[in-house]
Design an enzyme around this catalytic site. Structure first.
Site, mmCIF file in Angstrom:
data_model
loop_
_atom_site.group_PDB
_atom_site.id
_atom_site.type_symbol
_atom_site.label_atom_id
_atom_site.label_comp_id
_atom_site.label_asym_id
_atom_site.label_seq_id
_atom_site.Cartn_x
_atom_site.Cartn_y
_atom_site.Cartn_z
ATOM 1 N N ASP A 1 0.810 -1.219 0.000
ATOM 2 C CA ASP A 1 0.000 0.000 0.000
ATOM 3 C C ASP A 1 0.847 1.274 0.000
ATOM 4 O OD1 ASP A 1 0.975 -0.402 2.547
ATOM 5 O OD2 ASP A 1 -0.898 0.079 3.584
ATOM 6 N N GLU B 1 11.001 -3.452 12.612
ATOM 7 C CA GLU B 1 12.166 -2.844 11.965
ATOM 8 C C GLU B 1 13.370 -2.823 12.911
ATOM 9 O OE1 GLU B 1 8.483 -0.414 10.591
ATOM 10 O OE2 GLU B 1 9.231 -1.374 12.423
#
Length: 338
Positions: free
Chosen positions: A192, A275
């Site tokens: 997205d 992350e």
């Protein structure tokens, strides 16, 4: 009587010659058909360039296994830019899952990636079953790709609260790279997000880990390392928390060889720390990080999101639409739940 015998012998000779000619013609045609079959088979084999992989659940430490047959042929494929073997390959890992906007978003991302040379797209879907619509799109785009089925392990899916979405998918992609690549660059690109193709050229020559800004992230609208005179100062992000590396998923790339030398490096199943955990597992320091996109002054990636979308109304299933175009369309659309 003698004349009659001579006539019979002549007829027999003509029949024999005719039969012999028919046999020769039949053998000739058989050889021609055999040669054509060999040529067609060689052509089919030469056009196969798609690697399709399916992974068994649960995929938290699993190893990909090859399962599905590779398609061939170039019909209905989009055009790709000319590629140079001298360019390092970029392995783009994209997690995805079935929803109304899945195909539109993969289409948008795919039609960006198809303009990037020497790119291999690894699409990892949170599912136990192959999604034929996704495969049809990947076939059409014509770029080298790998399709993985990488469902979230049930112990995390059943857990209350936030889910570690996309972790099994990304780890599945990393395991595929470990098995099939020896050089190049890895990048996590969500389906997205929005990407300027320049971001891929910025990351292509990453030696260890490169970082760059990502726009539209949190209430600050930006996530990036803060750099002064080429040196790291701090991080600018809307959610620092206890993260050593408070960066967005779209804000860093990893060298393949650097990853291969760290076999335990992977993404943790901890929501919000994916992350940070990934970069920690690489044992990297900020002194080793490369700041690209003109010293982190250019934004070439944006954390965009598609708003809520509805699937097709179930009225499309009405029998009155049998034998119409809707009968075909309804087989490939995301239907609203009952």
């Amino acid at each position: 009587m003698a004349g009659s015998k001579e006539t019979q012998e002549i007829r027999r000779g003509k029949c024999a010659c005719s039969t012999s000619r028919k046999r020769l013609v039949s053998k000739y045609l058989s050889v021609v058909f055999l040669v054509l079959a060999v040529v067609m088979l060689a052509y089919e084999l030469s056009t196969v360039r798609i690697d399709r992989i399916s992974c068994p659940p649960p995929y938290d430490r699993g190893v990909p296994r090859q399962e599905l047959r590779m398609p061939s042929g170039q019909a209905n494929r989009a055009e790709r830019p000319a590629e140079s073997v001298d360019l390092p390959t970029i392995y783009v890992i994209t997690p995805t899952y079935r929803r109304p906007v899945q195909i539109p978003e993969l289409t948008r991302l795919g039609q960006t990636l198809m303009h990037v040379p020497r790119l291999h797209w690894i699409v990892a879907e949170d599912t136990n079953n192959t999604n034929r619509q996704v495969l049809e799109l990947l076939d059409h785009l014509g770029m080298p790709y790998t399709y993985l089925t990488t469902p979230m392990p049930s112990k995390y899916r059943k857990k209350a609260g936030s889910k570690p979405k996309g972790v099994a998918n990304r780890n599945g992609g990393l395991d595929w790279v470990r098995q099939h690549a020896t050089s190049g660059v890895i990048y996590f690109a969500d389906d997205d997000n929005t990407y300027d193709i320049r971001v891929f050229e910025e990351m292509r020559y990453t030696k260890r880990v490169s970082m760059f800004p990502v726009g539209l992230v949190t209430n600050k609208g930006l996530s990036t390392p803060v750099v002064r005179n080429g040196k790291f100062v701090s991080f600018y992000d809307g959610w620092i928390s206890k993260r050593i590396f408070p960066v967005d998923m779209a804000g860093f790339a990893i060298n393949v060889d650097f990853l291969l030398k760290r076999p335990d490096a992977r993404m943790p199943f901890v929501p919000g720390y994916e992350e940070d955990g990934m970069l920690r597992s690489l044992n990297i320091t900020m002194d080793e990080v490369e700041f690209v996109a003109k010293n982190c002054t250019k934004v070439y990636a944006w954390h965009t999101r598609t708003g809520p979308s509805h699937g097709a109304a179930r009225t499309i299933l009405d029998a009155k639409y049998n034998n119409t175009n809707l009968q075909t369309i309804r087989e490939n659309v995301y239907l609203n739940k009952k």
